[in-house]
Design an enzyme around this catalytic site. Structure first.
Site, PDB file in Angstrom:
ATOM      1  N   ASP A   1      46.566 -29.423  31.351  1.00 15.98           N
ATOM      2  CA  ASP A   1      47.243 -30.848  30.947  1.00 15.98           C
ATOM      3  C   ASP A   1      48.182 -31.184  31.798  1.00 15.98           C
ATOM      4  OD1 ASP A   1      45.705 -30.248  28.677  1.00 15.98           O
ATOM      5  OD2 ASP A   1      47.523 -29.162  27.594  1.00 15.98           O
TER       6      ASP A   1
ATOM      7  N   MET B   1      40.315 -25.468  34.904  1.00 16.40           N
ATOM      8  CA  MET B   1      40.928 -24.378  34.012  1.00 16.40           C
ATOM      9  C   MET B   1      41.281 -23.069  34.752  1.00 16.40           C
ATOM     10  SD  MET B   1      42.219 -24.140  31.056  1.00 16.40           S
ATOM     11  CE  MET B   1      43.496 -23.041  31.978  1.00 16.40           C
TER      12      MET B   1
ATOM     13  N   ILE C   1      44.065 -18.489  27.499  1.00 14.70           N
ATOM     14  CA  ILE C   1      43.412 -19.623  27.605  1.00 14.70           C
ATOM     15  C   ILE C   1      42.625 -20.013  26.840  1.00 14.70           C
ATOM     16  CG2 ILE C   1      41.687 -20.460  29.263  1.00 14.70           C
ATOM     17  CD1 ILE C   1      43.270 -18.992  31.586  1.00 14.70           C
TER      18      ILE C   1
ATOM     19  N   ARG D   1      33.410 -25.121  24.964  1.00 13.19           N
ATOM     20  CA  ARG D   1      33.326 -26.335  24.091  1.00 13.19           C
ATOM     21  C   ARG D   1      32.150 -26.827  24.745  1.00 13.19           C
ATOM     22  NH1 ARG D   1      36.256 -31.281  23.004  1.00 13.19           N
ATOM     23  NH2 ARG D   1      37.560 -30.733  24.788  1.00 13.19           N
TER      24      ARG D   1
ATOM     25  N   ASP E   1      34.512  -7.888  30.669  1.00 12.96           N
ATOM     26  CA  ASP E   1      33.702  -8.769  29.709  1.00 12.96           C
ATOM     27  C   ASP E   1      32.688  -7.804  29.181  1.00 12.96           C
ATOM     28  OD1 ASP E   1      32.029 -11.079  28.847  1.00 12.96           O
ATOM     29  OD2 ASP E   1      33.041 -12.186  30.249  1.00 12.96           O
TER      30      ASP E   1
ATOM     31  N   ILE F   1      35.113 -19.740  33.322  1.00 16.46           N
ATOM     32  CA  ILE F   1      36.419 -19.744  33.767  1.00 16.46           C
ATOM     33  C   ILE F   1      36.501 -18.354  34.386  1.00 16.46           C
ATOM     34  CG2 ILE F   1      38.658 -19.938  33.046  1.00 16.46           C
ATOM     35  CD1 ILE F   1      37.845 -21.660  30.638  1.00 16.46           C
TER      36      ILE F   1
ATOM     37  N   ALA G   1      35.886 -12.169  32.131  1.00 11.09           N
ATOM     38  CA  ALA G   1      35.872 -12.446  33.690  1.00 11.09           C
ATOM     39  C   ALA G   1      34.302 -12.940  33.976  1.00 11.09           C
ATOM     40  CB  ALA G   1      36.118 -11.149  34.285  1.00 11.09           C
ATOM     41  N   ALA G   2      33.275 -12.703  32.985  1.00 14.98           N
ATOM     42  CA  ALA G   2      31.926 -13.014  33.513  1.00 14.98           C
ATOM     43  C   ALA G   2      31.791 -14.641  33.389  1.00 14.98           C
ATOM     44  CB  ALA G   2      31.187 -11.959  32.749  1.00 14.98           C
TER      45      ALA G   2
ATOM     46  N   HIS H   1      47.869 -28.217  23.217  1.00 19.70           N
ATOM     47  CA  HIS H   1      46.768 -27.905  24.103  1.00 19.70           C
ATOM     48  C   HIS H   1      45.518 -28.350  23.307  1.00 19.70           C
ATOM     49  CE1 HIS H   1      44.689 -27.119  27.585  1.00 19.70           C
ATOM     50  NE2 HIS H   1      44.162 -26.134  27.104  1.00 19.70           N
TER      51      HIS H   1
END
Length: 335
Positions: free
Chosen positions: A171, A249, A138, A102, A55, A34, A30-31, A198
């Site tokens: 997507d 996202m 996710i 990424r 987190d 996203i 959660a930190a 995905h």
């Protein structure tokens, strides 16, 4: 008499609203880029009555306090590294965006080496603390992390294929946006199924099924397909090293979580594309339209009527999809 009828109607409406809002949810990771906006959107969802944020980052309890000040009908508490069980106790919905994002030059295989272990640990926590929860993955690479999660849950004896989902909603969100923009339509009124996986070419938009109905030249079709497949790369490049697709996202993850909750509440006709255990192709996990119900997955639908171009896209990507899933299965079995 009329006032009594109105009072009964209001009471029934309030009861129905309370039923829709009876979900305890957790965001793991959660930190992050996203996780924070996703947690915000979950806090704003009227179906959520209790939200926890977890987190390993030391400031995540502060994220919980920050969100708890928002005047919606849910509580919110942030939990740090040693309190995973507290964050998960009694949860109905667990959304997992945890892991590294990424960066330019990174492939989803690069992500695997870091995120596989993170997902394994978190799903083990889910198996222990909330074995009946719907788990929404996710964390990339989804084509591998969902198979990892399935094996972890099997080892724990609590695997339920109806309650494990890979979130591929982004997507679909991109497909709706890009098709809508290409036709000067409101993207919110556009539907485009996206099937397969995905990651890159495993993402197969079924443009022939787009609604409203439309036709594309081969050049338009190929350009749209490529952009939907590699929309993540577009964001990574545009952010110039500062991150990946985080806000879109988070939106997509919150949208899918809402649909899962709607199905669990008994709302009819909730069908979304998602990466689940499936028998419609040779792949053990495959994204296709799924009707959501009171137990999670209600019906996994096949891809429907598709054209030869789309059939070829699915056939060509299948070896990669199978290999990416196998990588996840192997990791989980060996670790």
């Amino acid at each position: 008499m009329l006032s009594a009828v109105r009072a009964v109607s209001r009471a029934a409406s309030a009861a129905a609203q309370q039923q829709r809002r009876a979900f305890r949810c957790s965001v793991l990771g959660a930190a992050g880029g996203i996780g924070q906006p996703l947690s915000l959107l979950m806090k704003l969802n009227p179906r959520v009555t209790s939200l926890t944020c977890y987190d390993v980052a030391p400031f995540v309890p502060g994220v919980g306090v920050d969100l708890a000040h928002i005047n919606t009908g849910s509580t919110c508490v942030g939990y740090g590294k040693d309190d995973l069980k507290k964050a998960l106790d009694g949860c109905d919905i667990v959304v997992i965006p945890a892991g590294v994002p990424r960066k330019p030059g990174m492939t989803r295989d690069d992500l695997f080496n870091i995120n596989a272990g993170i997902v394994k640990t978190l799903v083990e926590g889910c198996a222990d603390a909330c074995p009946n929860a719907c788990i929404l993955i996710i964390s990339n690479p989804v084509n591998s992390t969902v198979p990892i999660a399935s094996e972890v849950l099997k080892k724990k004896g609590v695997y339920n294929p109806k309650k494990l989902f890979g979130v591929t909603t982004l997507d679909v969100v991109r497909a709706r946006t890009f098709v809508g923009n290409a036709r000067n339509w409101d993207p919110a009124q556009v539907t485009v199924p996206v099937v397969g996986g995905h990651a890159g070419t495993t993402i197969v938009p079924l443009l022939s099924q787009a609604q409203p109905q439309t036709t594309f030249t081969d050049e338009e079709r190929d350009a749209l397909t490529h952009r939907i497949m590699f929309g993540g790369d577009e964001v990574v490049k545009a952010k110039d090293g500062a991150g990946s697709a985080t806000l879109s996202m988070a939106y997509a993850g919150a949208e899918f979580a809402d649909k899962v909750m709607a199905g669990l509440s008994g709302e009819a006709g909730i069908t979304e594309c998602t990466f689940v255990e499936s028998s419609i192709t040779e792949a053990k996990f495959f994204s296709s339209p799924v009707t959501l119900g009171k137990e999670g997955v209600e019906t996994v639908h096949d891809v429907g009527a598709i054209n030869d171009h789309e059939k070829k896209l699915i056939a060509d990507m299948m070896p990669d999809l199978l290999a990416q899933a196998e990588k996840g299965f192997k990791f989980a079995k060996e670790s």
